[in-house]
Design a protein around this motif. Structure first.
Motif, PDB file in Angstrom:
ATOM      1  N   ILE A 257     109.310  11.709  78.844  1.00  0.00           N
ATOM      2  CA  ILE A 257     110.626  11.132  78.929  1.00  0.00           C
ATOM      3  C   ILE A 257     110.997  10.427  77.628  1.00  0.00           C
ATOM      4  O   ILE A 257     112.149  10.279  77.292  1.00  0.00           O
ATOM      5  CB  ILE A 257     110.617  10.186  80.137  1.00  0.00           C
ATOM      6  CG1 ILE A 257     111.784  10.478  81.043  1.00  0.00           C
ATOM      7  CG2 ILE A 257     110.576   8.751  79.720  1.00  0.00           C
ATOM      8  CD1 ILE A 257     111.604   9.931  82.417  1.00  0.00           C
ATOM      9  N   TRP A 258     110.006   9.992  76.843  1.00  0.00           N
ATOM     10  CA  TRP A 258     110.303   9.264  75.619  1.00  0.00           C
ATOM     11  C   TRP A 258     110.404  10.204  74.425  1.00  0.00           C
ATOM     12  O   TRP A 258     110.655   9.763  73.311  1.00  0.00           O
ATOM     13  CB  TRP A 258     109.205   8.235  75.346  1.00  0.00           C
ATOM     14  CG  TRP A 258     109.111   7.195  76.389  1.00  0.00           C
ATOM     15  CD1 TRP A 258     108.269   7.178  77.445  1.00  0.00           C
ATOM     16  CD2 TRP A 258     109.892   6.009  76.497  1.00  0.00           C
ATOM     17  NE1 TRP A 258     108.474   6.056  78.195  1.00  0.00           N
ATOM     18  CE2 TRP A 258     109.459   5.322  77.639  1.00  0.00           C
ATOM     19  CE3 TRP A 258     110.922   5.458  75.727  1.00  0.00           C
ATOM     20  CZ2 TRP A 258     110.020   4.118  78.042  1.00  0.00           C
ATOM     21  CZ3 TRP A 258     111.464   4.257  76.127  1.00  0.00           C
ATOM     22  CH2 TRP A 258     111.018   3.604  77.279  1.00  0.00           C
ATOM     23  N   ASN A 259     110.145  11.489  74.617  1.00  0.00           N
ATOM     24  CA  ASN A 259     110.119  12.423  73.500  1.00  0.00           C
ATOM     25  C   ASN A 259     111.454  12.458  72.765  1.00  0.00           C
ATOM     26  O   ASN A 259     112.505  12.589  73.371  1.00  0.00           O
ATOM     27  CB  ASN A 259     109.790  13.807  74.048  1.00  0.00           C
ATOM     28  CG  ASN A 259     109.427  14.760  72.963  1.00  0.00           C
ATOM     29  OD1 ASN A 259     110.076  14.791  71.925  1.00  0.00           O
ATOM     30  ND2 ASN A 259     108.381  15.515  73.192  1.00  0.00           N
ATOM     31  N   VAL A 260     111.386  12.325  71.448  1.00  0.00           N
ATOM     32  CA  VAL A 260     112.619  12.219  70.677  1.00  0.00           C
ATOM     33  C   VAL A 260     113.252  13.584  70.439  1.00  0.00           C
ATOM     34  O   VAL A 260     114.464  13.735  70.402  1.00  0.00           O
ATOM     35  CB  VAL A 260     112.333  11.537  69.330  1.00  0.00           C
ATOM     36  CG1 VAL A 260     113.597  11.467  68.496  1.00  0.00           C
ATOM     37  CG2 VAL A 260     111.784  10.153  69.556  1.00  0.00           C
ATOM     38  N   LEU A 261     112.423  14.608  70.300  1.00  0.00           N
ATOM     39  CA  LEU A 261     112.958  15.910  69.909  1.00  0.00           C
ATOM     40  C   LEU A 261     113.455  16.720  71.094  1.00  0.00           C
ATOM     41  O   LEU A 261     114.306  17.587  70.959  1.00  0.00           O
ATOM     42  CB  LEU A 261     111.866  16.708  69.180  1.00  0.00           C
ATOM     43  CG  LEU A 261     111.373  16.024  67.922  1.00  0.00           C
ATOM     44  CD1 LEU A 261     110.194  16.769  67.368  1.00  0.00           C
ATOM     45  CD2 LEU A 261     112.498  15.939  66.914  1.00  0.00           C
ATOM     46  N   PHE A 262     112.910  16.442  72.233  1.00  0.00           N
ATOM     47  CA  PHE A 262     113.171  17.299  73.371  1.00  0.00           C
ATOM     48  C   PHE A 262     113.985  16.553  74.416  1.00  0.00           C
ATOM     49  O   PHE A 262     113.575  15.511  74.913  1.00  0.00           O
ATOM     50  CB  PHE A 262     111.826  17.736  73.961  1.00  0.00           C
ATOM     51  CG  PHE A 262     111.960  18.606  75.166  1.00  0.00           C
ATOM     52  CD1 PHE A 262     112.292  19.941  75.039  1.00  0.00           C
ATOM     53  CD2 PHE A 262     111.777  18.077  76.431  1.00  0.00           C
ATOM     54  CE1 PHE A 262     112.423  20.736  76.163  1.00  0.00           C
ATOM     55  CE2 PHE A 262     111.905  18.872  77.552  1.00  0.00           C
ATOM     56  CZ  PHE A 262     112.224  20.213  77.409  1.00  0.00           C
ATOM     57  N   LYS A 263     115.166  17.066  74.720  1.00  0.00           N
ATOM     58  CA  LYS A 263     115.996  16.401  75.721  1.00  0.00           C
ATOM     59  C   LYS A 263     116.051  17.271  76.970  1.00  0.00           C
ATOM     60  O   LYS A 263     116.693  18.310  76.975  1.00  0.00           O
ATOM     61  CB  LYS A 263     117.399  16.168  75.178  1.00  0.00           C
ATOM     62  CG  LYS A 263     117.384  15.316  73.933  1.00  0.00           C
ATOM     63  CD  LYS A 263     118.791  14.982  73.494  1.00  0.00           C
ATOM     64  CE  LYS A 263     118.837  14.434  72.085  1.00  0.00           C
ATOM     65  NZ  LYS A 263     117.923  13.338  71.819  1.00  0.00           N
ATOM     66  N   ILE A 267     117.867  15.671  82.723  1.00  0.00           N
ATOM     67  CA  ILE A 267     118.296  14.299  82.420  1.00  0.00           C
ATOM     68  C   ILE A 267     119.735  14.306  81.918  1.00  0.00           C
ATOM     69  O   ILE A 267     120.560  13.489  82.334  1.00  0.00           O
ATOM     70  CB  ILE A 267     117.356  13.657  81.376  1.00  0.00           C
ATOM     71  CG1 ILE A 267     116.001  13.383  82.010  1.00  0.00           C
ATOM     72  CG2 ILE A 267     117.954  12.364  80.846  1.00  0.00           C
ATOM     73  CD1 ILE A 267     115.016  12.703  81.089  1.00  0.00           C
ATOM     74  N   ILE A 268     120.046  15.272  81.040  1.00  0.00           N
ATOM     75  CA  ILE A 268     121.416  15.356  80.532  1.00  0.00           C
ATOM     76  C   ILE A 268     122.384  15.535  81.691  1.00  0.00           C
ATOM     77  O   ILE A 268     123.414  14.866  81.783  1.00  0.00           O
ATOM     78  CB  ILE A 268     121.544  16.530  79.533  1.00  0.00           C
ATOM     79  CG1 ILE A 268     120.589  16.301  78.367  1.00  0.00           C
ATOM     80  CG2 ILE A 268     122.973  16.681  79.050  1.00  0.00           C
ATOM     81  CD1 ILE A 268     120.592  17.401  77.334  1.00  0.00           C
ATOM     82  N   TYR A 271     122.555  12.292  83.933  1.00  0.00           N
ATOM     83  CA  TYR A 271     123.211  11.193  83.235  1.00  0.00           C
ATOM     84  C   TYR A 271     124.719  11.448  83.149  1.00  0.00           C
ATOM     85  O   TYR A 271     125.537  10.606  83.492  1.00  0.00           O
ATOM     86  CB  TYR A 271     122.607  11.042  81.838  1.00  0.00           C
ATOM     87  CG  TYR A 271     123.211   9.929  81.015  1.00  0.00           C
ATOM     88  CD1 TYR A 271     122.689   8.649  81.079  1.00  0.00           C
ATOM     89  CD2 TYR A 271     124.311  10.167  80.191  1.00  0.00           C
ATOM     90  CE1 TYR A 271     123.241   7.620  80.339  1.00  0.00           C
ATOM     91  CE2 TYR A 271     124.863   9.143  79.444  1.00  0.00           C
ATOM     92  CZ  TYR A 271     124.325   7.872  79.522  1.00  0.00           C
ATOM     93  OH  TYR A 271     124.877   6.856  78.783  1.00  0.00           O
ATOM     94  N   VAL A 275     127.766   9.235  84.813  1.00  0.00           N
ATOM     95  CA  VAL A 275     128.834   8.615  84.047  1.00  0.00           C
ATOM     96  C   VAL A 275     130.192   9.154  84.493  1.00  0.00           C
ATOM     97  O   VAL A 275     131.171   8.417  84.594  1.00  0.00           O
ATOM     98  CB  VAL A 275     128.616   8.854  82.535  1.00  0.00           C
ATOM     99  CG1 VAL A 275     129.819   8.406  81.737  1.00  0.00           C
ATOM    100  CG2 VAL A 275     127.368   8.123  82.066  1.00  0.00           C
TER     101      VAL A 275
END
Lengths: 298, 443
Positions: A257-263, A267-268, A271, A275
């Motif tokens: 979940i904290w991975n910077v490169l992989f989204k 989750i997208i 989220y 919103v």
């Protein structure tokens, strides 16, 4: 009673013997190594570099020099390197200790470059006001004349190292020199085979393992180290495409979940959905408030 | 039926506090001066950096982050009292709804500020948005806290609209500009049936919507911890554990506020002993649930004593943090539950004392959750000074930590000064539905 006394005496003698052997500080450094000196002149800059190398590699055991805060849980306790006893050692002895190590004290021969090792000594010496450096009389530029060649033979899976020096008088093969071959790994270097001595033509041959992992394309960074009495310590780096191509993504590369490169898409989606729901509710509320205002006109 | 005199009495009772008086000025002056002192301390932190705090490489989350969790927690009470109790038809709670909403709004809006206190480079705040990682709970947290703040503000505002109109009409001694503000904010309220219907509809929508939002904000806050694998944080029940803990803290906050509003605003007829009795029972209920989660959270690892957890558990139960841990559990949770089982204890004054105990316990509980875990990383800590290993807050840090509390008190005091804290329109309406005298029980 008598036996008890005897036991105490024996114990005392034995422990004195042990204490003595530790107190002697005996590293048994061979005479030629003991007399060795640095080719680098120690000054504030070298000691500064030395300090940062020391902080990375030595502080964890030896603590800060003069502070006496070395790691007491080790046995023997690593000495405070600013102490008089350590300072009594010659530069050559310190260098030798750093190279070889002893039991808990690691060997830094293959971990740190020769230059860094001398700079650490420069740092250690900076705590000694009475220290006067003796520079090595050997010519530092000589090592630059040395040419090291590395060739890989696919059939025999061997690496041939050829060491030659380009003297004004002609090309000289360095014979009977100690050659050590390493492959750079994530942490430190991996020695390839045993160290070899060069033949009369300055050649040493190493068997290269067939299963050494390289990077994605099979590249391996090789370091060859030559020890020559006249030319000093020489080390050369060469990247060769001789390893097994390896591309193992880290276990967490595509999921944490904290991975910077992989989204992660889920989750997208969640989220954005959240919103958007909020946006709709907010619009509805604002619209209602507007209706409320209009409904007040009678 | 509500007689004219009854209505007038209610109106004048509830609007009476809305005026400048000496005690208000003194209280605000006191808060203002304290805030300036704390801001001075913050100036030191801005100038010299985080070295002025007890935070370091190992314990990098200390009082500030504990406070942040506490603030978010306390703000959940708005959702519990106004939404959950409201939707489930608990009429007794409706006079308390606005107090709960004011507390919710104040704590939620200040929670964001507390985070900034923890930042060594606050001028980089916008980077959270610019370089935000959508998969990071920190971004979710920023999002849900903002959403909850907006929704809480609307939840306070919309049911207030009729009262704003009453204010603009009845508060004749106010300067005209102030009455105008009330008028504008009352959005042309004329008490028409359609307007009443819209208010009811929107309030209901918010009441429903705020429940998942409130759950989300505290669950996400708990994930800031639970989504790491550190001993003590690596727990699957952190979400509900935090949410129930939040209800305990928030209920205590409402009790304390009820006590002071009732006393200072002379609202004994509106916030009755019965309200204290009922909310006392509510506190027992949420505390019991929280106790149950505590039992799970500590008993299960204690039984297994996995190596990394064991170090932490030993530290909490018997070594460094033992005194704080057991005080928080016993004085802040077990004892209040036992005391509140007695009817005598559910009277205003004892409830105030219990409320303060619970609220203090709730703050220290956050410290117990946040700090000790960081003192026990998986890799051993070697060759660092003692103050790196054991977190000790500094004076400057303590002053800075107090600042958001002062800010919350200022917001609550100001809001309670400009709006009636007991819904006027609703109280009159209820009176019309069920003819009881305002003196009596509103149940």
């Amino acid at each position: 009673m008598y036996t008890r006394n005897l036991r105490i005496v024996t114990f005392a003698i034995v422990s004195m013997f042990f204490l003595h052997s530790f107190a002697e500080n005996n590293w048994n450094v061979p005479a030629d190594k003991k007399a060795r000196n640095s080719t680098i002149k120690f000054d504030a800059t070298t000691s500064k570099v030395g300090e940062s190398v020391y902080t990375k590699n030595c502080v964890s055991c030896h603590g800060d020099p003069t502070k006496g805060n070395s790691l007491k849980s080790l046995s023997p306790v690593p000495p405070d390197l600013a102490s008089a006893k350590t300072q009594e050692l010659t530069d050559g002895e310190l260098f030798y200790i750093l190279n070889t190590g002893r039991v808990i004290m690691p060997s830094f021969n293959n971990v740190l470059s020769e230059e860094d090792r001398w700079k650490i000594i420069s740092y250690i010496r900076s705590f000694n006001k009475d220290y006067v450096q003796q520079l090595s009389i050997s010519d530092t530029n000589k090592s630059q004349l040395v040419k090291v060649d590395m060739a890989f033979d696919k059939k025999s899976n061997q690496i041939t190292v050829t060491v030659k020096a380009n003297e004004k008088t002609g090309v000289v093969s360095l014979k009977d020199d100690e050659i050590v071959l390493f492959a750079n790994r994530y942490f430190g270097r991996l020695q390839i085979g045993e160290s070899q001595r060069t033949t009369a033509d300055g050649v040493a041959v190493f068997d290269f393992p067939k299963d050494l992992p390289g990077d994605k394309d099979g590249n391996v960074k090789l370091v060859v180290k030559v020890n020559d009495d006249t030319y000093g310590e020489i080390s050369r780096l060469k990247t060769m495409k001789i390893g097994v191509p390896t591309d193992i993504p880290s276990m967490t590369a595509d999921r944490t979940i904290w991975n910077v490169l992989f989204k992660p898409i889920w989750i997208i989606v969640l989220y954005t959905f959240g919103v958007m729901v909020f946006g709709c509710v907010l619009l509805y509320l604002l619209y209602s408030l507007n209706r409320l205002r209009k409904a007040g006109n009678i | 039926m509500a007689t004219k005199s009854n209505t007038d009495k209610i109106t004048s009772d509830l609007l009476r506090p809305i005026r400048l008086n000496k005690s208000f000025v003194i209280w605000m002056g006191f808060l203002g001066v304290s805030l300036v002192i704390c801001l001075g301390a913050y100036g030191l932190q801005l100038k010299n950096g985080m070295v002025v705090t007890g935070l370091g490489d190992y314990v990098s989350w200390g009082m500030y982050i504990s406070s942040f969790v506490f603030f978010v927690a306390t703000s959940l009470i708005g959702m519990l009292i106004s939404a959950v109790l409201g939707l489930s038809g608990q009429k007794w709670a409706s006079p308390l709804a606005r107090i709960a909403e004011i507390i919710a709004l104040a704590f939620a809006s200040v929670a964001g500020i507390v985070i900034i206190l923890d930042m060594g480079r606050p001028e980089r705040l916008l980077n959270v948005i610019i370089h935000g990682q959508i998969q990071s709970p920190i971004l979710w947290d920023v999002t849900v806290v903002t959403v909850y703040m907006i929704i809480s503000a609307l939840f306070l505002y919309i049911p207030l609209i009729p009262d704003l109109k009453i204010c603009s009409e009845k508060l004749k001694n106010l300067p005209p500009f102030a009455r105008n503000i009330y008028k504008v904010l009352s959005l042309n309220w004329n008490n028409t049936p359609e307007q009443n219907k819209i208010i009811k509809q929107t309030t209901r929508t918010i009441a429903i919507f705020i429940i998942p939002v409130a759950l989300a904000i505290h669950t996400v806050t708990s994930w800031l911890f639970a989504n790491t694998s550190r001993a003590g944080w690596d727990s699957t029940i952190f979400g509900p554990y935090f949410v129930t803990g939040a209800f305990v803290a928030g209920t205590a906050a409402v009790i304390i506020a009820m006590y002071f509003f009732r006393k200072n605003y002379k609202l004994q007829d509106y916030i009755t002993d019965n309200h204290f009795d009922m909310i006392g029972k509510l506190l027992v209920l949420v505390s019991l649930v929280y106790l149950y989660f505590n039992l799970n959270e500590y008993m299960v690892p204690f039984y297994k004593m996995k190596e990394s957890e064991a170090i932490l558990i030993r530290d909490l139960f018997a070594v460094n943090h033992a005194v704080l841990f057991w005080s928080v559990q016993i004085l802040g949770l077990v004892l209040p539950i036992i005391l509140l089982l007695f009817k005598k204890m559910r009277k205003p004054l004892p409830m105030l004392v219990i409320g303060i105990m619970v609220l203090l316990g709730a703050w220290f509980k956050r410290m117990i959750i946040v700090v000790p875990t960081q003192e026990h990383p998986y890799l051993p800590i070697q060759n660092v000074p003692l103050n790196f290993k054991i977190y000790t807050p500094t004076l400057v840090e303590t002053l800075i930590t107090i600042a958001p509390f002062i800010l919350v008190l200022i917001i609550i005091t100001l809001l309670a000064k400009v709006i009636p804290i007991i819904p006027v329109h609703e109280t009159i309406e209820q009176l019309e539905d069920a003819p009881i005298s305002p003196k009596g029980d509103l149940k």
